[in-house]
Design an enzyme around this catalytic site. Structure first.
Site, mmCIF file in Angstrom:
data_model
loop_
_atom_site.group_PDB
_atom_site.id
_atom_site.type_symbol
_atom_site.label_atom_id
_atom_site.label_comp_id
_atom_site.label_asym_id
_atom_site.label_seq_id
_atom_site.Cartn_x
_atom_site.Cartn_y
_atom_site.Cartn_z
ATOM 1 N N ARG A 27 0.813 -1.212 0.000
ATOM 2 C CA ARG A 27 0.000 0.000 0.000
ATOM 3 C C ARG A 27 0.852 1.269 0.000
ATOM 4 O O ARG A 27 0.320 2.385 -0.043
ATOM 5 C CB ARG A 27 -0.927 0.016 1.214
ATOM 6 C CG ARG A 27 -1.915 -1.132 1.251
ATOM 7 C CD ARG A 27 -2.775 -1.065 2.489
ATOM 8 N NE ARG A 27 -3.635 0.101 2.475
ATOM 9 C CZ ARG A 27 -4.834 0.156 1.913
ATOM 10 N NH1 ARG A 27 -5.313 -0.903 1.318
ATOM 11 N NH2 ARG A 27 -5.549 1.258 1.953
ATOM 12 N N GLY A 95 -5.536 8.427 4.029
ATOM 13 C CA GLY A 95 -6.588 9.205 3.384
ATOM 14 C C GLY A 95 -6.137 10.634 3.177
ATOM 15 O O GLY A 95 -4.935 10.923 3.210
ATOM 16 N N GLU A 461 -1.218 0.803 -27.172
ATOM 17 C CA GLU A 461 -1.180 0.364 -25.781
ATOM 18 C C GLU A 461 -1.771 -1.046 -25.645
ATOM 19 O O GLU A 461 -1.242 -1.879 -24.905
ATOM 20 C CB GLU A 461 -1.932 1.382 -24.908
ATOM 21 C CG GLU A 461 -2.119 1.012 -23.455
ATOM 22 C CD GLU A 461 -0.830 0.766 -22.695
ATOM 23 O OE1 GLU A 461 0.272 1.067 -23.211
ATOM 24 O OE2 GLU A 461 -0.914 0.223 -21.579
ATOM 25 N N LYS A 465 0.348 -4.145 -24.096
ATOM 26 C CA LYS A 465 -0.120 -4.965 -22.954
ATOM 27 C C LYS A 465 -0.139 -6.429 -23.352
ATOM 28 O O LYS A 465 0.279 -7.287 -22.597
ATOM 29 C CB LYS A 465 -1.538 -4.577 -22.534
ATOM 30 C CG LYS A 465 -1.796 -3.399 -21.681
ATOM 31 C CD LYS A 465 -1.305 -3.358 -20.289
ATOM 32 C CE LYS A 465 0.111 -2.841 -20.253
ATOM 33 N NZ LYS A 465 0.273 -1.453 -19.905
HETATM 34 C C1 F6R Z 1 4.126 -1.234 -19.625
HETATM 35 C C2 F6R Z 1 4.938 -0.480 -18.697
HETATM 36 C C3 F6R Z 1 6.151 0.202 -19.206
HETATM 37 C C4 F6R Z 1 6.280 1.572 -18.543
HETATM 38 C C5 F6R Z 1 7.606 2.237 -18.931
HETATM 39 C C6 F6R Z 1 7.713 3.630 -18.353
HETATM 40 O O1 F6R Z 1 3.012 -1.799 -18.999
HETATM 41 O O2 F6R Z 1 4.622 -0.421 -17.536
HETATM 42 O O3 F6R Z 1 6.121 0.327 -20.586
HETATM 43 O O4 F6R Z 1 5.200 2.360 -18.948
HETATM 44 O O5 F6R Z 1 8.681 1.463 -18.471
HETATM 45 O O6 F6R Z 1 7.631 3.606 -16.967
HETATM 46 P P1 F6R Z 1 7.327 4.924 -16.156
HETATM 47 O O7 F6R Z 1 5.935 5.348 -16.462
HETATM 48 O O8 F6R Z 1 7.506 4.528 -14.718
HETATM 49 O O9 F6R Z 1 8.321 5.945 -16.594
#
Ligand code: F6R
Length: 586
Positions: A27, A95, A461, A465
């Site tokens: 969390r 919160g 995207e 995924k």
């Molecule tokens: C895909 C994923 C990665 C991140 C990328 C950037 O599901 O999680 O493609 O989006 O490594 O990471 P951040 O947003 O932490 O800079």
């Protein structure tokens, strides 16, 4: 999102608090702390993981906290528990106290001295202010002053009781024999007891070794029943979901609402710009690309979107731009490197991140936060849709500030934005149908995701995924580009996932579906229009939204599709091979 715990009984409270906190580390892990009462009140708290708390306080009553920073950077001072001026009352809070500034000012006038930047510290001072001779009465009076969301636990020197309260943040009581527990989530104490009371909003609770009394805000006693839980500890950590990714997908309605709520309660920074550059990696890059369509549509300024790893080494560009860095972790090495470069080149910079006080915040002029809470699954889900939320909000506010849309139009769009949580909830209701579609496509070697306009980044995207968690080859394309090459690879039954929103490009998408159908592709249409059934092999039905907001619902439908495909294929969904949640290397 933070985790709170409490213990009263016959065991060593320090040991129980640290053990139960450890189960809530998912969390948040910005700082940790405990307070133990053994006649005297003792507190130890520190920035960093729970393991940094090494205290050996003796005592059998206490509370603990693991923090996910929202107000105030992660630091020793901002770590919970907070104490009152005399150091006799300690509280932990999860919160957001919305009226904390107003309460803090009043308390400062009365002579209270604050030591942190947090909203939570006011609670300890309020209890102190109301204390005459009853800890319980003072606690109830203090809770009545609070506005916002909270789960609170408090202890006091010389008292063998824990006071707790709940409103819009989770809080459960574990019932033992001559001992009782408090926690944000059941898994925290499940190894000690499986008998729980789930508190409701507006309830206050007094917990001693042998009884648990529950009151309403007026102090009248309320009866709540005890439930027996039959989950394993591991199941319970994921609140019964099989994977963190699925839990996080389902958390999106709440995360979107929290993000918008936080944005609405803050003034937008003043900025003047004629063009925008957006820099990010992976999923955050796709959020940026969606942002380009929305900003250009509402603000009519040019937006260029760059991969951070490319931006870092690009030739110098003469024109200055508002440069926005999107990174859920705030720690991605390429994005931080790009932010340093943008600043060196004299650009005005802004970050969108989910982590308060993360590294990126040190290299930019402004920060806007997503309020998604910690994301454990490696595949970004709720951080992606909350990034979209920030970008949409930014676009609407600045379009209105710059006079590109009327105040009336801005208010209409903000109202639509407020409904995204509701629409996403309805997509989640389609899970069974999406599972069925996943079974139809799971044996494919390769897939295409196609869309046009503002949903083209959602196709990218969707494909990302699918690749990262199911290991099936997938590519996203603008639907109109297929005929320029990629259509050559379409073979019998190859899945083509087509995003077909009811917007100005609906007819064009239908033509593209016909093109791939004619080459025997297996077409999965994601659409709110029933008519699409005539052209596609199968349909994922999603609710109709205002055309501008369809990326939210489409993105969530595709998250569920990749999740269920990966599950059918038996993949390690939360920790896909070769990937890390935070990429701190170039
Ligand atoms: C895909 C994923 C990665 C991140 C990328 C950037 O599901 O999680 O493609 O989006 O490594 O990471 P951040 O947003 O932490 O800079």
């Amino acid at each position: 999102m933070c985790g709170i715990v409490g213990y009263i009984g016959f065991r060593n409270a320090t040991d129980v608090l640290l053990k139960t906190l450890k189960r809530l580390e998912y969390r948040g892990y910005d700082s940790a702390g405990i307070a133990v009462v053994n006649g005297e009140l003792k507190v130890e708290k520190r920035k960093g993981y729970i393991d940094t708390i090494k205290s050996d306080f003796k005592g059998t009553v206490g509370i603990g906290h693991t923090r996910w920073a929202t107000h105030g950077v992660p630091s020793d001072e901002n770590a919970h528990p907070f104490v009152d001026c005399k150091g006799e009352i300690a509280i932990v809070h999860n919160g957001i106290i919305e009226n904390f500034m107003e309460l803090k000012e009043k308390l400062i006038e009365k002579g209270h001295v604050f030591k942190s930047d947090t909203d939570s510290e006011v609670i300890a001072h309020l209890i102190e202010e109301y204390y005459e001779d009853s800890f319980k009465d003072a606690f109830i009076k203090a809770v009545n002053e609070l506005k916002g969301s909270f789960a609170i636990a408090a202890v006091m020197k010389g008292q063998r009781r824990i006071m707790a309260a709940k409103n819009e943040s989770p809080l459960v009581i574990g019932i033992g024999d001559h001992e009782n527990f408090i926690a944000s989530d059941i898994p925290a104490f499940l190894e000690y007891t499986n008998r729980v009371i789930v508190l409701k909003d507006g309830e206050i609770c007094e917990v001693t070794d042998d009884f648990v009394n529950i009151y309403d805000l007026k102090g009248n006693e309320v009866k709540e029943s005890i439930t027996t839980i039959d989950w394993s500890v591991e199941d319970a950590e994921k609140s019964g979901y099989e994977h963190f990714m699925l839990k996080e997908i389902f958390e999106q309605p709440r995360a979107l609402e929290d993000t918008l709520h936080a944005l609405l309660s803050k003034d937008m920074p003043e900025m003047d710009f004629e063009r925008v550059h957006i820099v990010a990696c992976g999923t955050s890059y796709h959020a940026g690309l969606t942002g380009k369509y929305i900003i250009e549509e509402l603000l009519h300024v040019p937006v260029y979107v760059y991969y951070a790893s490319e931006y870092r080494y690009m030739p110098e560009i003469e024109e200055k731009a508002l440069t926005i860095f999107i990174t859920q972790s705030g720690e991605t090495a390429d994005t931080i490197g790009a932010a340093k470069r943008a600043k060196d080149l004299g650009n005005y910079t802004m970050a969108i991140t989910n982590v308060v006080g993360s590294s990126i915040t040190n290299y930019v002029d402004q920060v806007l936060y997503t309020n998604a809470g910690p994301e454990i699954g490696v595949a970004a889900t709720k951080t992606f849709t909350t990034q979209l939320m920030v970008l949409y909000y930014f676009s609407i506010i600045f379009a209105s500030k710059k006079g590109k849309i009327s105040k009336k139009k801005a208010n209409e769009l903000l109202k639509e934005l407020q409904k995204t949580g509701y629409y996403v909830e309805r997509v989640l209701g389609e899970e069974d149908n999406i599972k069925k579609v996943a079974r139809e496509i799971a044996s494919a070697q390769s897939m295409y995701f196609i869309a046009r306009g503002r949903n083209y980044p959602i196709a990218l995207e969707g494909a990302l995924k699918m690749k990262e968690i199911s290991y099936v080859h997938a590519e996203g394309y603008p639907a109109g580009e297929l005929k320029h090459g990629p259509i050559a690879l379409i073979s019998d039954n190859m899945p083509v996932i087509a995003i077909v929103p009811e917007d100005e490009l609906y007819g064009k998408m239908i033509s593209n579906i016909k093109e791939v159908s004619a080459r025997n592709a297996f077409v999965v249409a994601v659409s709110s229009n029933n008519d699409v059934k005539k052209y596609a092999d199968t349909v994922i039905s999603i609710p109709k939204t205002n055309y501008l907001f369809s990326p939210f619902t489409n993105a969530v439908a595709l998250q569920l599709l990749s999740y269920h495909t990966a599950k059918i294929l038996g993949r390690k969904i939360d920790k896909p091979k070769n990937l890390a949640k935070t990429v701190t290397v170039e």
